[in-house]
Design a protein around this motif. Structure first.
Motif, PDB file in Angstrom:
ATOM      1  N   ASP A  52       4.488 -73.339  -3.192  1.00 40.20           N
ATOM      2  CA  ASP A  52       5.239 -74.587  -3.295  1.00 40.20           C
ATOM      3  C   ASP A  52       6.532 -74.568  -2.494  1.00 40.20           C
ATOM      4  OD1 ASP A  52       3.350 -75.773  -4.950  1.00 40.20           O
ATOM      5  OD2 ASP A  52       4.294 -75.006  -6.765  1.00 40.20           O
ATOM      6  N   GLY A  53       6.622 -73.683  -1.511  1.00 36.21           N
ATOM      7  CA  GLY A  53       7.846 -73.606  -0.731  1.00 36.21           C
ATOM      8  C   GLY A  53       7.592 -73.065   0.654  1.00 36.21           C
ATOM      9  N   LEU A  54       8.666 -72.744   1.351  1.00 43.81           N
ATOM     10  CA  LEU A  54       8.583 -72.247   2.719  1.00 43.81           C
ATOM     11  C   LEU A  54       8.525 -70.731   2.809  1.00 43.81           C
ATOM     12  CD1 LEU A  54      11.121 -74.667   4.431  1.00 43.81           C
ATOM     13  CD2 LEU A  54       8.620 -74.733   4.539  1.00 43.81           C
ATOM     14  N   GLY A  55       8.623 -70.047   1.679  1.00 42.52           N
ATOM     15  CA  GLY A  55       8.559 -68.594   1.683  1.00 42.52           C
ATOM     16  C   GLY A  55       7.181 -68.108   2.091  1.00 42.52           C
ATOM     17  N   GLY A  56       7.134 -66.920   2.628  1.00 43.11           N
ATOM     18  CA  GLY A  56       5.884 -66.348   3.126  1.00 43.11           C
ATOM     19  C   GLY A  56       5.320 -65.251   2.244  1.00 43.11           C
ATOM     20  N   ALA A  57       5.761 -65.165   0.993  1.00 43.25           N
ATOM     21  CA  ALA A  57       5.203 -64.257  -0.010  1.00 43.25           C
ATOM     22  C   ALA A  57       5.499 -62.783   0.250  1.00 43.25           C
ATOM     23  CB  ALA A  57       3.694 -64.491  -0.172  1.00 43.25           C
ATOM     24  N   SER A  58       6.513 -62.475   1.035  1.00 44.44           N
ATOM     25  CA  SER A  58       6.949 -61.085   1.203  1.00 44.44           C
ATOM     26  C   SER A  58       8.461 -61.079   1.429  1.00 44.44           C
ATOM     27  CB  SER A  58       6.250 -60.431   2.399  1.00 44.44           C
ATOM     28  OG  SER A  58       6.752 -60.945   3.608  1.00 44.44           O
ATOM     29  N   SER A  59       9.059 -59.928   1.257  1.00 44.27           N
ATOM     30  CA  SER A  59      10.516 -59.861   1.418  1.00 44.27           C
ATOM     31  C   SER A  59      10.952 -60.180   2.838  1.00 44.27           C
ATOM     32  CB  SER A  59      11.039 -58.485   0.998  1.00 44.27           C
ATOM     33  OG  SER A  59      10.518 -57.486   1.844  1.00 44.27           O
ATOM     34  N   SER A  60      10.099 -59.913   3.837  1.00 46.13           N
ATOM     35  CA  SER A  60      10.482 -60.183   5.229  1.00 46.13           C
ATOM     36  C   SER A  60      10.262 -61.644   5.629  1.00 46.13           C
ATOM     37  CB  SER A  60       9.730 -59.256   6.181  1.00 46.13           C
ATOM     38  OG  SER A  60       8.347 -59.475   6.092  1.00 46.13           O
ATOM     39  N   THR A  61       9.692 -62.437   4.730  1.00 48.58           N
ATOM     40  CA  THR A  61       9.462 -63.853   5.036  1.00 48.58           C
ATOM     41  C   THR A  61      10.015 -64.768   3.947  1.00 48.58           C
ATOM     42  OG1 THR A  61       7.261 -63.780   4.038  1.00 48.58           O
ATOM     43  CG2 THR A  61       7.408 -63.369   6.413  1.00 48.58           C
ATOM     44  N   SER A  62      10.941 -64.261   3.163  1.00 47.48           N
ATOM     45  CA  SER A  62      11.542 -65.053   2.084  1.00 47.48           C
ATOM     46  C   SER A  62      13.059 -64.942   2.137  1.00 47.48           C
ATOM     47  CB  SER A  62      11.006 -64.576   0.725  1.00 47.48           C
ATOM     48  OG  SER A  62      11.434 -65.451  -0.298  1.00 47.48           O
ATOM     49  N   LYS A  63      13.610 -65.340   3.286  1.00 49.56           N
ATOM     50  CA  LYS A  63      15.054 -65.250   3.515  1.00 49.56           C
ATOM     51  C   LYS A  63      15.603 -66.601   3.933  1.00 49.56           C
ATOM     52  CE  LYS A  63      14.120 -60.753   5.400  1.00 49.56           C
ATOM     53  NZ  LYS A  63      14.823 -59.557   5.197  1.00 49.56           N
ATOM     54  N   VAL A  64      16.840 -66.841   3.554  1.00 49.69           N
ATOM     55  CA  VAL A  64      17.541 -68.043   3.988  1.00 49.69           C
ATOM     56  C   VAL A  64      18.854 -67.596   4.607  1.00 49.69           C
ATOM     57  CG1 VAL A  64      18.503 -70.269   3.317  1.00 49.69           C
ATOM     58  CG2 VAL A  64      16.522 -69.366   2.083  1.00 49.69           C
ATOM     59  N   ALA A  65      19.164 -68.131   5.766  1.00 48.05           N
ATOM     60  CA  ALA A  65      20.441 -67.862   6.421  1.00 48.05           C
ATOM     61  C   ALA A  65      21.335 -69.074   6.230  1.00 48.05           C
ATOM     62  CB  ALA A  65      20.230 -67.588   7.902  1.00 48.05           C
ATOM     63  N   LEU A  66      22.495 -68.865   5.660  1.00 50.66           N
ATOM     64  CA  LEU A  66      23.490 -69.918   5.477  1.00 50.66           C
ATOM     65  C   LEU A  66      24.481 -69.789   6.629  1.00 50.66           C
ATOM     66  CD1 LEU A  66      22.199 -69.204   2.698  1.00 50.66           C
ATOM     67  CD2 LEU A  66      24.331 -69.930   1.672  1.00 50.66           C
ATOM     68  N   VAL A  67      24.586 -70.834   7.437  1.00 46.50           N
ATOM     69  CA  VAL A  67      25.402 -70.779   8.651  1.00 46.50           C
ATOM     70  C   VAL A  67      26.445 -71.893   8.618  1.00 46.50           C
ATOM     71  CG1 VAL A  67      25.342 -70.917  11.175  1.00 46.50           C
ATOM     72  CG2 VAL A  67      23.499 -69.769   9.961  1.00 46.50           C
ATOM     73  N   SER A  68      27.624 -71.572   9.101  1.00 43.67           N
ATOM     74  CA  SER A  68      28.687 -72.577   9.200  1.00 43.67           C
ATOM     75  C   SER A  68      29.587 -72.232  10.377  1.00 43.67           C
ATOM     76  CB  SER A  68      29.514 -72.613   7.907  1.00 43.67           C
ATOM     77  OG  SER A  68      30.143 -71.368   7.683  1.00 43.67           O
ATOM     78  N   ALA A  69      30.372 -73.203  10.797  1.00 45.54           N
ATOM     79  CA  ALA A  69      31.408 -72.912  11.783  1.00 45.54           C
ATOM     80  C   ALA A  69      32.328 -71.869  11.159  1.00 45.54           C
ATOM     81  CB  ALA A  69      32.182 -74.178  12.128  1.00 45.54           C
ATOM     82  N   SER A  70      32.785 -70.933  11.952  1.00 44.96           N
ATOM     83  CA  SER A  70      33.575 -69.839  11.413  1.00 44.96           C
ATOM     84  C   SER A  70      34.988 -70.272  11.050  1.00 44.96           C
ATOM     85  CB  SER A  70      33.635 -68.676  12.399  1.00 44.96           C
ATOM     86  OG  SER A  70      34.297 -67.577  11.799  1.00 44.96           O
ATOM     87  N   SER A  71      35.481 -69.674   9.998  1.00 43.37           N
ATOM     88  CA  SER A  71      36.880 -69.867   9.616  1.00 43.37           C
ATOM     89  C   SER A  71      37.762 -68.803  10.266  1.00 43.37           C
ATOM     90  CB  SER A  71      37.008 -69.785   8.091  1.00 43.37           C
ATOM     91  OG  SER A  71      36.515 -68.534   7.632  1.00 43.37           O
ATOM     92  N   ARG A  72      37.143 -67.894  11.018  1.00 42.81           N
ATOM     93  CA  ARG A  72      37.859 -66.800  11.678  1.00 42.81           C
ATOM     94  C   ARG A  72      38.146 -67.162  13.135  1.00 42.81           C
ATOM     95  NH1 ARG A  72      37.110 -61.616   9.439  1.00 42.81           N
ATOM     96  NH2 ARG A  72      37.162 -60.793  11.552  1.00 42.81           N
ATOM     97  N   ASP A  73      39.289 -66.712  13.642  1.00 41.82           N
ATOM     98  CA  ASP A  73      39.644 -66.961  15.037  1.00 41.82           C
ATOM     99  C   ASP A  73      38.781 -66.169  16.020  1.00 41.82           C
ATOM    100  OD1 ASP A  73      41.662 -68.739  14.325  1.00 41.82           O
ATOM    101  OD2 ASP A  73      43.188 -67.160  14.297  1.00 41.82           O
ATOM    102  N   ASP A  74      38.265 -65.011  15.578  1.00 41.93           N
ATOM    103  CA  ASP A  74      37.507 -64.151  16.480  1.00 41.93           C
ATOM    104  C   ASP A  74      35.992 -64.361  16.416  1.00 41.93           C
ATOM    105  OD1 ASP A  74      37.219 -63.082  13.928  1.00 41.93           O
ATOM    106  OD2 ASP A  74      37.370 -60.991  14.598  1.00 41.93           O
TER     107      ASP A  74
END
Length: 136
Positions: A52-74
């Motif tokens: 019922d989701g986008l996961g691939g039924a293993s630890s290597s296919t059940s990840k989500v990356a949360l991305v945002s513009a950085s709050s760091r200058d570097d």
């Protein structure tokens, strides 16, 4: 959980597959955010299939990356890995995924978080799980 739309990218990075979402599109409350990530991936699934989701039924296919513009200058972008357990209602933020890290630079370019430059475009990524900077 109420059904909602969520802008996302389904990506492959190395030998891992996952979903990349913009952090600002997620609930600020950690419990609500994790409930949404579990639903997105189809977890928990007692049968281990994440049908019922986008996961691939293993630890290597059940990840989500949360991305945002950085709050760091570097850095240009901040990146947090959420490892979504397949069978239990657990979202783990304790480790990075090196394979999925390789998809963050191209995603940042396509999502408009980093402007492409003539020749090679360097994307400076702050990896929040490990508190390290990655240059892509």
């Amino acid at each position: 959980m109420t059904h909602t739309s969520l802008p996302a990218a389904f990506v492959r990075g190395g030998t891992s597959k996952g979903v990349i979402v913009r952090r600002e599109d997620l609930p600020a409350d950690p419990a609500r955010r994790d409930a949404l990530l579990l639903a997105l991936m189809g977890s928990p699934d007692p049968y281990g299939k994440q049908m019922d989701g986008l996961g691939g039924a293993s630890s290597s296919t059940s990840k989500v990356a949360l991305v945002s513009a950085s709050s760091r200058d570097d850095c240009d972008v901040d990146y947090l890995v959420a490892q979504v357990d397949v069978e239990r209602p657990i979202v783990d933020y304790s480790a990075n995924c090196g394979n999925l890290s390789s998809a963050i630079g191209p995603y940042a370019l396509r999502a408009g978080l980093v402007a492409p430059r003539e020749g090679i475009t360097e994307v400076r990524i702050w990896q929040e799980n490990t508190a390290r900077r990655i240059i892509a």
